[in-house]
Design a protein around this motif. Structure first.
Motif, PDB file in Angstrom:
ATOM      1  N   ASP A  71    -141.514  54.353 110.721  1.00 14.21           N
ATOM      2  CA  ASP A  71    -140.650  55.411 111.246  1.00 14.21           C
ATOM      3  C   ASP A  71    -139.320  55.419 110.499  1.00 14.21           C
ATOM      4  O   ASP A  71    -138.791  56.470 110.172  1.00 14.21           O
ATOM      5  N   ASP A  72    -138.774  54.229 110.236  1.00 17.18           N
ATOM      6  CA  ASP A  72    -137.518  54.139 109.495  1.00 17.18           C
ATOM      7  C   ASP A  72    -137.696  54.687 108.082  1.00 17.18           C
ATOM      8  O   ASP A  72    -136.850  55.423 107.581  1.00 17.18           O
ATOM      9  N   ASP A  73    -138.812  54.314 107.449  1.00 22.65           N
ATOM     10  CA  ASP A  73    -139.078  54.790 106.092  1.00 22.65           C
ATOM     11  C   ASP A  73    -139.240  56.302 106.075  1.00 22.65           C
ATOM     12  O   ASP A  73    -138.741  56.979 105.181  1.00 22.65           O
ATOM     13  N   ARG A  79    -134.565  62.336 104.936  1.00 23.46           N
ATOM     14  CA  ARG A  79    -133.154  62.555 104.567  1.00 23.46           C
ATOM     15  C   ARG A  79    -133.002  62.774 103.067  1.00 23.46           C
ATOM     16  O   ARG A  79    -132.252  63.635 102.621  1.00 23.46           O
ATOM     17  N   ALA A  80    -133.732  61.989 102.272  1.00 26.03           N
ATOM     18  CA  ALA A  80    -133.654  62.129 100.819  1.00 26.03           C
ATOM     19  C   ALA A  80    -134.186  63.487 100.374  1.00 26.03           C
ATOM     20  O   ALA A  80    -133.604  64.122  99.482  1.00 26.03           O
ATOM     21  N   LEU A  81    -135.267  63.949 100.993  1.00 26.16           N
ATOM     22  CA  LEU A  81    -135.818  65.264 100.649  1.00 26.16           C
ATOM     23  C   LEU A  81    -134.851  66.390 101.012  1.00 26.16           C
ATOM     24  O   LEU A  81    -134.677  67.337 100.246  1.00 26.16           O
ATOM     25  N   LYS A  83    -131.636  66.149 101.168  1.00 32.40           N
ATOM     26  CA  LYS A  83    -130.526  66.067 100.219  1.00 32.40           C
ATOM     27  C   LYS A  83    -130.927  66.687  98.878  1.00 32.40           C
ATOM     28  O   LYS A  83    -130.155  67.427  98.267  1.00 32.40           O
ATOM     29  N   ALA A  84    -132.153  66.410  98.442  1.00 30.36           N
ATOM     30  CA  ALA A  84    -132.637  66.976  97.181  1.00 30.36           C
ATOM     31  C   ALA A  84    -132.761  68.497  97.296  1.00 30.36           C
ATOM     32  O   ALA A  84    -132.415  69.225  96.365  1.00 30.36           O
ATOM     33  N   ASP A  85    -133.255  68.984  98.428  1.00 28.53           N
ATOM     34  CA  ASP A  85    -133.361  70.436  98.637  1.00 28.53           C
ATOM     35  C   ASP A  85    -131.981  71.086  98.614  1.00 28.53           C
ATOM     36  O   ASP A  85    -131.799  72.156  98.034  1.00 28.53           O
ATOM     37  N   ALA A  86    -131.021  70.439  99.253  1.00 29.05           N
ATOM     38  CA  ALA A  86    -129.663  70.995  99.267  1.00 29.05           C
ATOM     39  C   ALA A  86    -129.086  71.033  97.854  1.00 29.05           C
ATOM     40  O   ALA A  86    -128.445  72.014  97.461  1.00 29.05           O
ATOM     41  N   ALA A  87    -129.339  69.984  97.085  1.00 27.68           N
ATOM     42  CA  ALA A  87    -128.841  69.956  95.705  1.00 27.68           C
ATOM     43  C   ALA A  87    -129.513  71.043  94.875  1.00 27.68           C
ATOM     44  O   ALA A  87    -128.866  71.723  94.073  1.00 27.68           O
ATOM     45  N   THR A  88    -130.811  71.236  95.069  1.00 31.66           N
ATOM     46  CA  THR A  88    -131.534  72.287  94.351  1.00 31.66           C
ATOM     47  C   THR A  88    -131.004  73.666  94.730  1.00 31.66           C
ATOM     48  O   THR A  88    -130.809  74.521  93.867  1.00 31.66           O
ATOM     49  N   ASP A  89    -130.746  73.871  96.019  1.00 33.92           N
ATOM     50  CA  ASP A  89    -130.192  75.152  96.470  1.00 33.92           C
ATOM     51  C   ASP A  89    -128.824  75.401  95.843  1.00 33.92           C
ATOM     52  O   ASP A  89    -128.517  76.520  95.431  1.00 33.92           O
ATOM     53  N   ASN A  90    -128.009  74.349  95.760  1.00 31.03           N
ATOM     54  CA  ASN A  90    -126.687  74.488  95.132  1.00 31.03           C
ATOM     55  C   ASN A  90    -126.811  74.848  93.657  1.00 31.03           C
ATOM     56  O   ASN A  90    -126.065  75.683  93.144  1.00 31.03           O
ATOM     57  N   GLU A  91    -127.763  74.202  92.974  1.00 27.96           N
ATOM     58  CA  GLU A  91    -127.963  74.497  91.553  1.00 27.96           C
ATOM     59  C   GLU A  91    -128.433  75.938  91.368  1.00 27.96           C
ATOM     60  O   GLU A  91    -127.978  76.637  90.456  1.00 27.96           O
ATOM     61  N   LYS A  92    -129.336  76.392  92.221  1.00 27.74           N
ATOM     62  CA  LYS A  92    -129.823  77.770  92.130  1.00 27.74           C
ATOM     63  C   LYS A  92    -128.685  78.756  92.381  1.00 27.74           C
ATOM     64  O   LYS A  92    -128.583  79.771  91.703  1.00 27.74           O
ATOM     65  N   ALA A  93    -127.833  78.440  93.339  1.00 25.21           N
ATOM     66  CA  ALA A  93    -126.701  79.324  93.635  1.00 25.21           C
ATOM     67  C   ALA A  93    -125.750  79.385  92.442  1.00 25.21           C
ATOM     68  O   ALA A  93    -125.252  80.454  92.083  1.00 25.21           O
ATOM     69  N   GLU A  94    -125.526  78.234  91.803  1.00 28.08           N
ATOM     70  CA  GLU A  94    -124.651  78.211  90.624  1.00 28.08           C
ATOM     71  C   GLU A  94    -125.268  78.995  89.469  1.00 28.08           C
ATOM     72  O   GLU A  94    -124.578  79.724  88.751  1.00 28.08           O
ATOM     73  N   GLU A  95    -126.591  78.857  89.276  1.00 26.49           N
ATOM     74  CA  GLU A  95    -127.270  79.609  88.219  1.00 26.49           C
ATOM     75  C   GLU A  95    -127.184  81.105  88.472  1.00 26.49           C
ATOM     76  O   GLU A  95    -126.937  81.894  87.561  1.00 26.49           O
TER      77      GLU A  95
END
Length: 112
Positions: A71-73, A79-81, A83-95
């Protein structure tokens, strides 16, 4: 919610408290030192506490009311996914913003 290993530890600790309480009662009644009733009362308290702790832990183990290590894993991976989705969304917005800026500059150049 406790982890499974914590519940197992509580079962063992409960058994140890029951053992301690029973032996304290036996020895205080057999030897009858000066304040043997206090020792016997302490043994009863240890026994009740151990019984309560052990029963609650066993009940949680039997009903699977505990937190697995997986459950912890899973929470950490989720959470990591995110965070990665948020980073991808930010990159797409910047592009998109960069593409719009370039399109606007090309239009201005064509108009001039």
């Amino acid at each position: 919610m406790l982890e499974k290993k914590s519940l197992i530890f509580r079962v063992i600790a409960g058994a140890a408290l029951i053992y301690l309480g029973v032996n304290l009662i036996r020895s205080s009644l057999a030897e009858q030192p000066e304040h043997y009733m206090i020792y016997a009362l302490a043994g009863v308290i240890f026994g009740i506490l151990g019984l309560f702790w052990g029963i609650v832990a066993v009940k949680n183990l039997v009903t699977h009311n505990y937190k697995e290590m997986l459950d912890d894993d899973a929470d950490e991976i989720e959470r990591a996914l995110r965070k990665a989705d948020a980073a991808t969304d930010n990159e797409k917005a910047e592009e998109t913003l960069t593409d719009r800026t370039l399109d606007e500059e090309l239009r201005k150049d064509r108009e001039d």
